[in-house]
Design an enzyme around this catalytic site. Structure first.
Site, PDB file in Angstrom:
ATOM      1  N   ASP A   1     -10.168  -0.979   3.822  1.00 29.72           N
ATOM      2  CA  ASP A   1     -10.091  -0.278   2.542  1.00 29.72           C
ATOM      3  C   ASP A   1      -9.065   0.852   2.634  1.00 29.72           C
ATOM      4  O   ASP A   1      -8.606   1.204   3.715  1.00 29.72           O
ATOM      5  CB  ASP A   1     -11.498   0.269   2.220  1.00 29.72           C
ATOM      6  CG  ASP A   1     -11.593   0.764   0.784  1.00 29.72           C
ATOM      7  OD1 ASP A   1     -10.777   0.354  -0.054  1.00 29.72           O
ATOM      8  OD2 ASP A   1     -12.491   1.580   0.512  1.00 29.72           O
TER       9      ASP A   1
ATOM     10  N   GLU B   1      -3.662   1.279   0.778  1.00 32.04           N
ATOM     11  CA  GLU B   1      -2.477   1.175  -0.113  1.00 32.04           C
ATOM     12  C   GLU B   1      -1.258   1.879   0.477  1.00 32.04           C
ATOM     13  O   GLU B   1      -0.152   1.439   0.160  1.00 32.04           O
ATOM     14  CB  GLU B   1      -2.816   1.766  -1.493  1.00 32.04           C
ATOM     15  CG  GLU B   1      -3.829   0.937  -2.255  1.00 32.04           C
ATOM     16  CD  GLU B   1      -5.248   1.001  -1.654  1.00 32.04           C
ATOM     17  OE1 GLU B   1      -5.578   2.058  -1.079  1.00 32.04           O
ATOM     18  OE2 GLU B   1      -5.972   0.019  -1.752  1.00 32.04           O
TER      19      GLU B   1
ATOM     20  N   ASP C   1     -12.109  -1.310  -7.427  1.00 37.84           N
ATOM     21  CA  ASP C   1     -13.123  -0.506  -8.131  1.00 37.84           C
ATOM     22  C   ASP C   1     -13.122  -0.739  -9.635  1.00 37.84           C
ATOM     23  O   ASP C   1     -12.942   0.186 -10.439  1.00 37.84           O
ATOM     24  CB  ASP C   1     -12.883   0.973  -7.816  1.00 37.84           C
ATOM     25  CG  ASP C   1     -12.953   1.248  -6.324  1.00 37.84           C
ATOM     26  OD1 ASP C   1     -13.455   0.384  -5.579  1.00 37.84           O
ATOM     27  OD2 ASP C   1     -12.500   2.323  -5.893  1.00 37.84           O
TER      28      ASP C   1
HETATM   29  C1  GLC Z   1     -13.352   2.563  -2.183  1.00 38.23           C
HETATM   30  C2  GLC Z   1     -13.606   1.066  -2.169  1.00 38.23           C
HETATM   31  C3  GLC Z   1     -15.080   0.787  -2.373  1.00 38.23           C
HETATM   32  C4  GLC Z   1     -15.879   1.526  -1.296  1.00 38.23           C
HETATM   33  C5  GLC Z   1     -15.559   2.998  -1.295  1.00 38.23           C
HETATM   34  C6  GLC Z   1     -16.213   3.729  -0.126  1.00 38.23           C
HETATM   35  O1  GLC Z   1     -13.584   3.078  -3.447  1.00 38.23           O
HETATM   36  O2  GLC Z   1     -12.828   0.390  -3.119  1.00 38.23           O
HETATM   37  O3  GLC Z   1     -15.328  -0.583  -2.347  1.00 38.23           O
HETATM   38  O4  GLC Z   1     -17.238   1.334  -1.532  1.00 38.23           O
HETATM   39  O5  GLC Z   1     -14.166   3.204  -1.218  1.00 38.23           O
HETATM   40  O6  GLC Z   1     -15.806   3.192   1.082  1.00 38.23           O
END
Ligand code: GLC
Length: 797
Positions: free
Chosen positions: A422, A425, A501
């Protein structure tokens, strides 16, 4: 930023980080001020080309401002490179040539032409280019490019009928024409809805459809780009790239062929482990071993199939990547074993940001060995993420990829089955402006040097590459499972994706279909949404409808943000729980089909979820359908995406279709109004299909077409690893009162069951013979030993 978003961000990051985000934004602005602006004021067209030098597979052209190299990679695939400008390291494209090509060259008064067996390219001296197929039809027409500073501008004429698809992950209509898109991977900030652009994963690729046919273009240029696809001038696609060489690939051919060529160049999605196609349960966060156990128990108690549980950031010790909070997870390996004993795999999240903390080994080691990205003044760049101030590995350096990959060892040893990447980007928290590194941050770019303008879009791709290569090294007997939020062209070689999200609204559910289909058409077949949306509280009805749609999407995961109401299936009460159970079971029944589609994707790059035009790209009636999709070539899925709706209109393309639930037969093309009570969404099976399903072992469902032929494939192996496999191909020919099915196979895996069961839909069966011997018929089912030819005689239709 509106107030709602500001409050949401505050809820997610906390007050302390929010204050620091002001400092982070100020520092970012200070560095940004030193980088030249991305958009130049004027665009001088390059001056005419003067000379051509022939090459066996193409040619080079030179003018006072620019050079153009054209090389055929196959008769219908070509690469064009306008320089000056830095060439990309081979991060996306992994193959130089597809087949041998012979090219003929001609000189005309207006320029030159190059011709292969599949394409004719006319290059005017002024730099304008036309692409024709062997019949002379023009497929694409480019104006001479323009160059300002290091930036390129490319203008391409659009046909009035032309539709455009692809571009990676977009919260846009399926047909991308008429809008402006940014190629710059970006976290939209904890929540997004339709229209948000850009998102986490961009791919500078499009598929163009016109009545005459289709072609695909991929710009192998990772710099920030703006694609104005007929928004400003309806008949012009105007693309600008902030730097790099203007390099692009063109492939003429129908969508399946074009995607096969593109994925031959950028890599095919490898076979995933079979469990990954099952159901994943997640939440930000399951915060302790007890909570995880209780979730698993909840699934067991209610007879709900579950294949994986995801651990979000709170399993870590203070959000330090590669650590585990021993208070809340005192024995993670034990927990993982326990879950695995119940058939549940454990997936853990990893973020690229490394907490600045001299007491933490990953930080200390990384600092000592120069693993982190630096600012132009040589200091290590710091940005804010969940742990507070972080430093970031430079994945464009092979030594850093290897070092980062080595960090996976302890998790691999603990038995972690998959990794969820995660914030890659890369995302950093800032109070305003771009939520990422300053563009001047330095990157190794495989040793030749570069900065974040070039490396930004590659960051997620290379983080996944590091992990993929490490897992192949650390656990060579198993297939890696990686899930990523960001990526670029070629990411399909390493990772699955989820659509981030997305908000919890009906509009967001509707958006999911074009987003998932668009990713598939960009070479990324494994993707799916957070069921119910990430950031809000779906109603029971929205959650059920979302769940039903997601059952047919490649990545099937329930996930939600911190602070939202719980989402485990039982919290919705009855009848939702029973409906969800049925769809979970349906997903399990579909696994042999999904697994076979995965194999097809690995062979050809064809996405699992496909737009309807995949059936017939020449039929304009199918071009803009984005509220339905195909799963493989057998199933048509029409989710319900309107609150309160208990029926919906379904467009059935040409051919015969069976209602999956009732076996009622329909003839397309045409629109039918279909009942859709809360417990069902319309699903149709194309007559002539053979659908393999897991129902007390394997059962092949044959859907009888009143005439013609049909076929189906079944791929089988151990479900993981690189051992024996088999592919059985069934080909059915329908005669007036009989069906003749031939089976051919290859591979090295013995047939894993005793025989074969065929359930035949749409006809009443009389008797059946396998290789000349009579075999039992029970109702609609034929039970046969492994045959070469099965003949089924029918009683009535
Ligand atoms: C980001 C991710 C989400 C995750 C969060 C905490 O918003 O897109 O899926 O739950 O971070 O890690």
């Amino acid at each position: 930023m509106d107030l709602r978003k500001a409050l949401l961000t505050l809820r997610f990051v906390g007050l302390r980080t929010a204050f620091r985000a002001v400092r982070a934004a100020r520092e970012r602005d200070r560095w940004e001020g030193r980088v030249p602006p991305a958009t130049p004021a004027a665009w001088p067209i390059v001056r005419p080309l003067e000379t051509m030098t022939s090459l066996p597979d193409g040619a080079c052209f030179a003018g006072p401002d620019a050079e153009l190299e054209i090389r055929f990679l196959a008769p219908e695939v070509v690469r064009l490179t306008w320089t000056p400008g830095v060439l990309p390291p081979p991060y996306a494209v992994v193959r130089e040539r597809l087949t041998e090509v012979s090219v003929s060259h001609e000189r005309h008064t207006e320029g030159w032409s190059l011709e292969s067996a599949g394409m004719r390219i006319e290059i005017r001296t002024d730099g304008g280019i036309r692409f024709r197929d062997p019949s002379g039809t023009i497929w694409r027409e480019e104006e001479p490019p323009a160059r300002a500073g290091q930036a390129w501008r490319h203008r391409v004429r659009l046909d009035p009928e032309e539709r455009i698809y692809g571009l990676g992950e977009r919260a846009a209509p399926l047909n991308r024409r008429g809008r402006i898109y940014r190629m710059w991977n970006r976290n939209p900030g904890g929540s997004y809805g339709p229209g948000a652009d850009p998102l986490y994963l961009s791919v500078p690729l499009w598929l163009s459809l016109r009545p005459e046919g289709s072609y695909l273009v991929f710009y192998e240029n990772p710099f920030e780009a703006i694609f104005d696809l007929g928004a400003t001038e309806p008949d012009v696609a105007c693309l600008t790239f902030a730097g790099g060489a203007l390099r692009y690939f063109i492939c003429i051919g129908p969508p399946d062929h074009a995607l096969a060529c593109y994925t031959a160049l950028t890599g095919r999605p490898p076979m995933p482990p079979r469990w990954a196609l099952g159901f994943h349960q997640s939440r930000w966060s399951y915060e302790s071993a007890e909570e995880v156990r209780a979730v698993a128990q909840g699934f067991r108690d209610r007879d709900l199939p579950l294949h994986a549980i995801h651990l979000d950031i709170d399993y870590m010790d203070g959000y330090r990547v590669f650590t585990v909070d021993r208070r809340r997870f005192p024995d993670l390996p034990g927990l993982i074993r326990e879950l695995e004993g119940q058939g549940i795999r454990t997936v853990v999240i990893l973020d690229p940001g490394v907490k600045v903390d001299p007491g933490y080994t990953v930080y200390r080691e990384g600092m000592a060995n120069g693993r982190f990205c630096r600012l132009p003044d040589g200091t290590v760049y710091r940005g804010l993420v969940w742990p507070g101030w972080c430093v970031f590995p430079d994945f464009t350096d092979p030594a850093v990829r290897e070092w980062w990959g080595d960090q996976y060892r302890s998790f691999v040893e603990m038995g972690v089955a998959g990794f969820w990447h995660d914030m890659n980007e890369p995302t950093t928290f800032v109070a305003w402006g771009e939520p990422t590194f300053p563009r001047g941050v330095r990157h190794a770019m495989e040793g030749r040097g570069g900065d974040h303008r070039e490396a930004h879009n590659l960051y997620g791709l290379l983080m996944n590459r590091a992990a993929w290569e490490a897992l192949r090294r650390l656990r060579p007997e198993r297939r890696p499972f990686l899930l990523t939020r960001s990526g670029w062209a070629g990411i399909q070689r390493y990772a699955w994706n989820w659509t981030g999200d997305i908000e919890s609204t009906w509009m967001a559910l509707r958006q999911t279909i074009p987003t998932v289909l668009g990713l598939g058409l960009s070479g990324i077949p494994y993707t799916g949404p957070d069921i119910g949306g990430f950031s809000g509280a779906p109603t029971v009805e929205l959650f059920v409808r979302w769940f039903q749609a997601a059952t047919f999407m490649p990545f099937f995961r329930n996930h939600a943000a911190k602070g939202t109401p719980r989402r485990e299936p039982w919290v919705f009460g009855e009848p939702a729980l029973s409906i969800i159970r049925e769809f979970l079971r349906l997903r399990v029944r579909l696994l042999p089909y999904l697994y076979t589609l995965a194999w097809e994707a690995a062979q050809t790059g064809a996405p699992l979820a496909r737009p309807l035009f995949w059936l017939d790209p020449s039929d304009p009636a199918l071009w803009e359908i984005e509220d339905m999709f195909l799963l493989g070539s057998a199933l048509l899925v029409a989710p319900v995406m309107e609150e309160g709706a208990r029926s919906r209109a379904v467009f059935l393309p040409a051919g015969e279709w069976y209602d999956f639930w009732s076996d009622r037969r329909f003839a397309g093309p045409g629109v039918v109004e279909v009942e859709a009570p809360l417990e069902r969404i319309p699903v149709f099976v194309r007559a002539g299909s053979i659908l393999p399903m897991a129902e007390d072992g394997l059962r092949l469902h044959l859907y009888w077409p009143s005439q013609g032929e049909g076929e189906g494939i079944l791929y089988q192996d151990a479900g993981d690893g690189f051992g024996p496999y088999r592919v059985d191909r069934f080909h059915g020919r329908w005669e007036e009162r009989a069906l003749r099915i031939r089976r051919i196979w290859d591979g090295d895996l013995p047939w894993p069951e005793e025989g074969l069961r065929f359930q035949i839909h749409g006809v009443a069966l009389a008797r059946a013979h396998a290789d000349g011997r009579p075999v039992p018929v029970e109702g609609q089912t034929v039970i046969a030993p492994l045959f070469e030819e099965l003949i089924v005689e029918i009683d009535s239709i």
